[in-house]
Design a protein around this motif. Structure first.
Motif, PDB file in Angstrom:
ATOM      1  N   ARG A 265      43.814  33.080  29.553  1.00 49.99           N
ATOM      2  CA  ARG A 265      43.874  32.732  30.752  1.00 49.99           C
ATOM      3  C   ARG A 265      45.092  32.042  31.452  1.00 49.99           C
ATOM      4  O   ARG A 265      45.734  32.451  32.364  1.00 49.99           O
ATOM      5  CB  ARG A 265      42.519  32.123  31.173  1.00 49.99           C
TER       6      ARG A 265
ATOM      7  N   SER B 210      51.975  35.676  35.379  1.00 55.18           N
ATOM      8  CA  SER B 210      52.067  36.127  36.790  1.00 55.18           C
ATOM      9  C   SER B 210      52.906  35.398  37.573  1.00 55.18           C
ATOM     10  O   SER B 210      53.659  36.070  38.438  1.00 55.18           O
ATOM     11  CB  SER B 210      50.513  35.915  37.311  1.00 55.18           C
TER      12      SER B 210
ATOM     13  N   ALA C  74      37.371  38.572  33.940  1.00 50.76           N
ATOM     14  CA  ALA C  74      37.444  37.695  35.301  1.00 50.76           C
ATOM     15  C   ALA C  74      38.911  37.884  35.793  1.00 50.76           C
ATOM     16  O   ALA C  74      39.111  37.346  36.897  1.00 50.76           O
ATOM     17  CB  ALA C  74      37.063  36.363  35.026  1.00 50.76           C
TER      18      ALA C  74
ATOM     19  N   GLY D  94      40.853  40.241  36.377  1.00 50.95           N
ATOM     20  CA  GLY D  94      41.206  41.488  37.341  1.00 50.95           C
ATOM     21  C   GLY D  94      41.228  40.874  38.741  1.00 50.95           C
ATOM     22  O   GLY D  94      42.245  40.662  39.654  1.00 50.95           O
ATOM     23  N   SER D  95      40.075  39.926  39.183  1.00 52.50           N
ATOM     24  CA  SER D  95      40.204  39.343  40.419  1.00 52.50           C
ATOM     25  C   SER D  95      41.143  38.082  40.683  1.00 52.50           C
ATOM     26  O   SER D  95      41.592  38.055  41.691  1.00 52.50           O
ATOM     27  CB  SER D  95      38.555  38.827  40.725  1.00 52.50           C
ATOM     28  N   MET D  96      41.101  37.435  39.695  1.00 51.61           N
ATOM     29  CA  MET D  96      42.095  36.033  39.494  1.00 51.61           C
ATOM     30  C   MET D  96      43.416  36.732  39.641  1.00 51.61           C
ATOM     31  O   MET D  96      44.308  36.147  40.604  1.00 51.61           O
ATOM     32  CB  MET D  96      41.970  35.333  38.268  1.00 51.61           C
TER      33      MET D  96
ATOM     34  N   MET E  16      44.799  39.352  41.299  1.00 53.52           N
ATOM     35  CA  MET E  16      45.019  39.769  42.580  1.00 53.52           C
ATOM     36  C   MET E  16      45.416  38.639  43.469  1.00 53.52           C
ATOM     37  O   MET E  16      46.122  38.525  44.367  1.00 53.52           O
ATOM     38  CB  MET E  16      43.658  40.526  43.151  1.00 53.52           C
ATOM     39  N   THR E  17      44.315  37.629  43.315  1.00 52.51           N
ATOM     40  CA  THR E  17      44.566  36.206  43.954  1.00 52.51           C
ATOM     41  C   THR E  17      46.037  35.581  43.767  1.00 52.51           C
ATOM     42  O   THR E  17      46.717  35.152  44.597  1.00 52.51           O
ATOM     43  CB  THR E  17      43.640  35.249  43.759  1.00 52.51           C
ATOM     44  N   TRP E  18      46.344  35.595  42.528  1.00 53.64           N
ATOM     45  CA  TRP E  18      47.629  34.839  42.317  1.00 53.64           C
ATOM     46  C   TRP E  18      48.811  35.588  42.677  1.00 53.64           C
ATOM     47  O   TRP E  18      49.545  35.496  43.304  1.00 53.64           O
ATOM     48  CB  TRP E  18      47.551  35.067  40.711  1.00 53.64           C
TER      49      TRP E  18
ATOM     50  N   THR F  17      48.922  37.875  45.065  1.00 54.31           N
ATOM     51  CA  THR F  17      49.021  37.641  46.697  1.00 54.31           C
ATOM     52  C   THR F  17      49.707  36.387  47.086  1.00 54.31           C
ATOM     53  O   THR F  17      50.614  36.270  47.770  1.00 54.31           O
ATOM     54  CB  THR F  17      47.779  37.747  47.146  1.00 54.31           C
TER      55      THR F  17
ATOM     56  N   THR G 273      42.451  27.571  38.048  1.00 51.33           N
ATOM     57  CA  THR G 273      42.623  28.333  36.733  1.00 51.33           C
ATOM     58  C   THR G 273      42.124  27.498  35.549  1.00 51.33           C
ATOM     59  O   THR G 273      41.370  27.639  34.583  1.00 51.33           O
ATOM     60  CB  THR G 273      44.073  28.689  36.177  1.00 51.33           C
TER      61      THR G 273
ATOM     62  N   SER H  90      38.557  27.014  35.400  1.00 50.02           N
ATOM     63  CA  SER H  90      37.837  27.910  34.944  1.00 50.02           C
ATOM     64  C   SER H  90      37.597  27.896  33.417  1.00 50.02           C
ATOM     65  O   SER H  90      36.620  29.036  33.070  1.00 50.02           O
ATOM     66  CB  SER H  90      38.342  29.150  35.530  1.00 50.02           C
TER      67      SER H  90
END
Length: 200
Positions: free
Chosen positions: A21, A28, A78, A80-82, A84-86, A88, A188, A191
């Motif tokens: 993670r 990213s 988890a 995948g969605s994280m 996308m947020t990063w 963006t 992050t 989590s």
């Protein structure tokens, strides 16, 4: 929750889930910087500050390459969605006050880089008893060292005379970037069981 990564395995290594993670978040952020530096590179340098773009591009690429090889990866549904947020959050946020498109692009990139390099301190999460020879541990320490060096270039550019007429707008954009990056980094860490208050 703890203020440090762990609990360590018998060999003093960071758990692979935490490595995955943290490694993904850093890839990213630094990958976004590498892409944006690459797109900002002009065919020919016409201003002194543009020469630094080339150096920063290669250093960000090296950080991504180092993490990809040094991290012990495990599946993490988890992410995948994280991710996308990063991704963006790293998108360019140009300043309307700066009419020169090249200068505006450089400022938005410098503010993002300043926030990433100054607001994320991964080596500070390493417990004292960690295995110093572990590749992931060495990578985090190397990244933090490089970020300290890279940060100086952003400071010099953002405080330069060329941006003096836009000082208030640049300061506001910089603060906004720092708040956003710190929020994502804190989420992050939380989590994976890191107490941000203790870590800071």
């Amino acid at each position: 929750m703890s203020g440090f990564l762990g609990p360590l395995d018998p060999d003093g290594r960071i758990p692979p889930r935490q490595q995955t993670r943290v490694g993904t978040f850093l890839i990213s952020a630094h990958g976004a910087l590498a892409r944006q530096f690459a797109l900002s590179l002009p065919a020919r340098f016409e201003a002194a500050w543009q020469t630094e773009l080339n150096a920063q591009f290669y250093r960000e690429t090296e950080i991504v390459s180092l993490l990809m090889r040094a991290t012990s990866w495990v599946p993490d549904v988890a992410l995948g969605s994280m991710l996308m947020t990063w991704e963006t959050a790293w998108l360019p946020a140009p300043l309307a006050e700066i009419t020169d498109p090249h200068l505006a692009q450089a400022v938005q990139l410098a503010t993002l880089a300043h926030a990433v390099h100054g607001g994320i301190r991964p080596a500070a999460l390493l417990p004292v008893e960690v295995n110093a020879q572990d590749p992931f541990v060495m990578a985090l320490r190397r990244i933090e060292f490089e970020c300290g060096r890279l940060l100086q270039a952003q400071i010099l550019f953002l405080r330069g005379s060329e941006l003096a007429p836009y000082r208030d707008a640049v300061s506001a954009a910089l603060e906004q970037r720092h708040v956003g990056v710190r929020k994502l980094w804190r989420e992050t860490l939380e989590s994976i069981g890191i107490d941000v208050a203790e870590a800071e």
